[in-house]
Design a protein around this motif. Structure first.
Motif, PDB file in Angstrom:
ATOM      1  N   UNK A 209     -19.141 -23.075 -31.597  1.00  0.00           N
ATOM      2  CA  UNK A 209     -19.917 -24.177 -31.016  1.00  0.00           C
ATOM      3  C   UNK A 209     -19.007 -25.188 -30.333  1.00  0.00           C
ATOM      4  N   UNK A 210     -17.869 -25.500 -30.959  1.00  0.00           N
ATOM      5  CA  UNK A 210     -16.902 -26.419 -30.351  1.00  0.00           C
ATOM      6  C   UNK A 210     -16.381 -25.847 -29.035  1.00  0.00           C
ATOM      7  N   UNK A 211     -16.073 -24.550 -29.046  1.00  0.00           N
ATOM      8  CA  UNK A 211     -15.584 -23.892 -27.837  1.00  0.00           C
ATOM      9  C   UNK A 211     -16.624 -23.952 -26.726  1.00  0.00           C
TER      10      UNK A 211
ATOM     11  N   UNK B  99     -17.813 -16.298 -23.948  1.00  0.00           N
ATOM     12  CA  UNK B  99     -17.648 -14.936 -24.455  1.00  0.00           C
ATOM     13  C   UNK B  99     -16.647 -14.140 -23.623  1.00  0.00           C
ATOM     14  N   UNK B 100     -16.638 -14.399 -22.318  1.00  0.00           N
ATOM     15  CA  UNK B 100     -15.663 -13.711 -21.445  1.00  0.00           C
ATOM     16  C   UNK B 100     -14.248 -14.143 -21.768  1.00  0.00           C
ATOM     17  N   UNK B 101     -14.054 -15.427 -22.046  1.00  0.00           N
ATOM     18  CA  UNK B 101     -12.740 -15.933 -22.434  1.00  0.00           C
ATOM     19  C   UNK B 101     -12.314 -15.295 -23.750  1.00  0.00           C
ATOM     20  N   UNK B 102     -13.235 -15.230 -24.691  1.00  0.00           N
ATOM     21  CA  UNK B 102     -12.944 -14.611 -25.987  1.00  0.00           C
ATOM     22  C   UNK B 102     -12.576 -13.141 -25.824  1.00  0.00           C
TER      23      UNK B 102
ATOM     24  N   UNK C 206     -22.291 -19.909 -22.248  1.00  0.00           N
ATOM     25  CA  UNK C 206     -22.110 -18.961 -23.352  1.00  0.00           C
ATOM     26  C   UNK C 206     -21.458 -17.661 -22.856  1.00  0.00           C
ATOM     27  N   UNK C 207     -21.894 -17.183 -21.707  1.00  0.00           N
ATOM     28  CA  UNK C 207     -21.319 -15.958 -21.136  1.00  0.00           C
ATOM     29  C   UNK C 207     -19.843 -16.168 -20.786  1.00  0.00           C
TER      30      UNK C 207
END
Length: 195
Positions: free
Chosen positions: A50-52, A77-80, A73-74
């Motif tokens: 959530x912070x990210x 998630x792409x960064x992750x 959010x996408x």
């Protein structure tokens, strides 16, 4: 916690010589023990998803990008995913073929810079930073290789590239490694697992 108490019951005092942890908690302990070598202050912060997401939203707002087109959010998630594949923004630039991808890379750069400026790490950094530590400080890697001469990984089918690399570095000296997994139970491919 119940796993540790079970080992204590079965092995007695010898159980205290065994470290049982997830990859992320293991990475956190490495970062805590070596924060200064990684360029962090002792009171660093770990961001949850959530912070990210809030940081990504703020960056998108500052860049005046429409969140309907650039879904926060996408992008988070792409960064992750990039981090779990051990890809920096400059690595991603090699595969950028659209304006959208270029903007995502720009967000990734700003996200990384914001975390560093705020003495913060996200959940993915708990795996990346130990690899950075070992690459930049081989003497520290040798110390941990001595400490972890025997390695067992359970649920191996759920590991990803960064977890594999960390394990490979730790086990390289003694090669005493055992992995247990069931490919038919691999359910985290969407999060980058690749047994």
């Amino acid at each position: 916690k119940w796993v540790k108490s079970r080992y204590l019951y079965l092995l007695g005092p010898m159980a205290y010589q065994i470290q049982i942890s997830t990859f992320h908690s293991f990475g956190l302990s490495l970062v805590r023990d070596n924060y200064d070598l990684l360029g962090y202050k002792k009171e660093f912060t770990i961001l949850d998803s959530d912070d990210s997401l809030l940081i990504v939203k703020k960056i998108l707002k500052d860049m005046e990008l429409d969140s309907k087109v650039y879904n926060p959010r996408a992008i988070r998630n792409r960064i992750s995913s990039a981090k779990n594949d051990m890809m920096t923004p400059s690595d991603l630039e090699k595969f950028s073929y659209s304006e959208y991808e270029e903007k995502v890379i720009e967000v990734y750069k700003k996200y990384r810079d914001k975390l560093e400026a705020n003495n913060s790490l996200d959940f993915d950094d708990l795996l990346l930073k130990p690899i950075e530590l070992f690459n930049n400080h081989p003497e520290v890697l040798k110390q941990y290789q001595e400490q972890f001469k025997y390695i067992l990984i359970d649920e191996y089918q759920d590991t990803n590239e960064v977890q594999y690399t960390l394990t490979k570095m730790l086990s390289k000296k003694y090669k005493n490694i055992c992995v247990v997994g069931d490919e038919s139970q691999s359910i985290y491919a969407f999060r980058g697992s690749n047994y």
